[in-house]
Write a protein that holds these residues in place. Structure first.
Motif, mmCIF file in Angstrom:
data_model
loop_
_atom_site.group_PDB
_atom_site.id
_atom_site.type_symbol
_atom_site.label_atom_id
_atom_site.label_comp_id
_atom_site.label_asym_id
_atom_site.label_seq_id
_atom_site.Cartn_x
_atom_site.Cartn_y
_atom_site.Cartn_z
ATOM 1 N N GLU A 144 -7.341 0.387 -8.322
ATOM 2 C CA GLU A 144 -6.419 -0.010 -7.261
ATOM 3 C C GLU A 144 -5.558 1.175 -6.816
ATOM 4 O O GLU A 144 -5.302 1.356 -5.623
ATOM 5 C CB GLU A 144 -5.533 -1.155 -7.741
ATOM 6 N N ALA A 145 -5.119 1.989 -7.787
ATOM 7 C CA ALA A 145 -4.354 3.190 -7.434
ATOM 8 C C ALA A 145 -5.197 4.130 -6.588
ATOM 9 O O ALA A 145 -4.720 4.701 -5.594
ATOM 10 C CB ALA A 145 -3.878 3.897 -8.703
ATOM 11 N N LEU A 201 0.897 1.830 -10.760
ATOM 12 C CA LEU A 201 -0.379 1.362 -11.305
ATOM 13 C C LEU A 201 -0.999 2.412 -12.218
ATOM 14 O O LEU A 201 -1.521 2.086 -13.298
ATOM 15 C CB LEU A 201 -1.342 1.044 -10.156
ATOM 16 N N ALA A 202 -0.939 3.676 -11.794
ATOM 17 C CA ALA A 202 -1.514 4.745 -12.612
ATOM 18 C C ALA A 202 -0.766 4.900 -13.927
ATOM 19 O O ALA A 202 -1.384 5.100 -14.990
ATOM 20 C CB ALA A 202 -1.500 6.059 -11.832
ATOM 21 N N HIS A 249 0.815 -1.209 0.000
ATOM 22 C CA HIS A 249 0.000 0.000 0.000
ATOM 23 C C HIS A 249 0.852 1.264 0.000
ATOM 24 O O HIS A 249 0.371 2.339 0.364
ATOM 25 C CB HIS A 249 -0.961 -0.012 1.195
ATOM 26 N N ASP A 250 2.099 1.122 -0.408
ATOM 27 C CA ASP A 250 2.971 2.289 -0.537
ATOM 28 C C ASP A 250 2.509 3.146 -1.712
ATOM 29 O O ASP A 250 2.013 2.630 -2.727
ATOM 30 C CB ASP A 250 4.409 1.826 -0.776
ATOM 31 N N ARG A 251 2.674 4.458 -1.576
ATOM 32 C CA ARG A 251 2.247 5.378 -2.637
ATOM 33 C C ARG A 251 2.914 5.051 -3.965
ATOM 34 O O ARG A 251 2.325 5.252 -5.027
ATOM 35 C CB ARG A 251 2.560 6.819 -2.232
ATOM 36 N N VAL A 303 -3.672 6.291 1.784
ATOM 37 C CA VAL A 303 -2.485 7.075 2.141
ATOM 38 C C VAL A 303 -2.843 8.519 2.480
ATOM 39 O O VAL A 303 -2.346 9.084 3.464
ATOM 40 C CB VAL A 303 -1.455 7.039 0.990
ATOM 41 N N HIS A 304 -3.716 9.118 1.672
ATOM 42 C CA HIS A 304 -3.980 10.558 1.780
ATOM 43 C C HIS A 304 -5.341 10.911 2.371
ATOM 44 O O HIS A 304 -5.552 12.057 2.761
ATOM 45 C CB HIS A 304 -3.912 11.208 0.393
#
Length: 227
Positions: free
Chosen positions: A91-92, A69-70, A61-63, A99-100
């Motif tokens: 998923e991104a 993915l994007a 789940h790291d940015r 995260v945000h």
């Protein structure tokens, strides 16, 4: 359109290194971007797909996983592989939200990209929901006169045109035009593009004289750019 040609040696080497785990995530992303810049989207797709495994070494789940993915989704989209792109964007989006939180520009970017995909598939209700959310986040974080807001308005206008709502599209494009004129200047190519889109919307509602004036102005901007 994808340009034809043989992949540059640096891209081929980068792909090989990523595939066998001998390249860092940063270098892999640079190699993928280089392939995109050359129009070699199939190579970019393969590099980014392999780079996801490198990104996951930082944590699922790291940015950086979301970023990869994007990028992979964008490579898919550039090749018209919209069905493959959607789960990558989803998923991104999920990772960015974790995260945000819900109100972040990365979240807005994924909502925007998903909204455009849904528009292209004729899923207008979903597209409206996603693009409206993206616009609201951008307006809240950046203010109503930011170029990212103009982009969101233009995407909503394209959706309105696809739905046959030219009046709504013209209202959105008028706002987008005002922002771009203020931020970029009256003679910027993006202003010319917005003028053309705005003119097309106005013609749909019978405002032909105004549309002609906008098209003429767009032509002047483009002629000036060539001179």
């Amino acid at each position: 359109m994808r340009r034809l040609g043989i992949a540059a040696p640096s891209v081929v080497l980068a792909l090989a290194l990523v595939s066998c785990g001998q390249q860092t995530w940063d270098a892999a992303m640079q190699a993928g971007e280089a392939a995109v810049q050359r129009g070699q989207y199939d190579e970019a797709e393969r590099i980014y797909a392999a780079a996801i495994k490198k990104a996951e070494e930082f944590g699922r789940h790291d940015r950086r996983v979301a970023v990869t993915l994007a990028r992979l989704a964008q490579a898919y989209s550039a090749q018209g592989k919209y069905v493959e792109a959607e789960p990558m964007y989803l998923e991104a989006l999920k990772i960015y939200q974790e995260v945000h939180g819900e109100n972040h520009l990365d979240v807005a970017a994924m909502l925007n990209n998903l909204g455009v995909l849904h528009r292209k598939h004729g899923q207008f209700a979903d597209a409206q929901r996603l693009l409206t959310r993206a616009l609201a986040i951008k307006e809240t974080l950046l203010g109503k006169e930011h170029l990212e807001v103009a982009l969101a308005l233009s995407n909503l206008a394209a959706l309105s045109m696809a739905q046959g709502e030219a009046g709504q599209a013209s209202t959105l494009l008028a706002r987008a035009l005002a922002v771009r004129e203020k931020q970029l200047g009256a003679d910027h190519p993006d202003v010319a593009k917005t003028l053309v889109d705005y003119a097309a919307a106005l013609r749909k509602v019978g405002r032909n004289a105004e549309a002609d004036a906008l098209d003429a102005r767009a032509g002047e901007i483009r002629a000036k750019a060539k001179s």
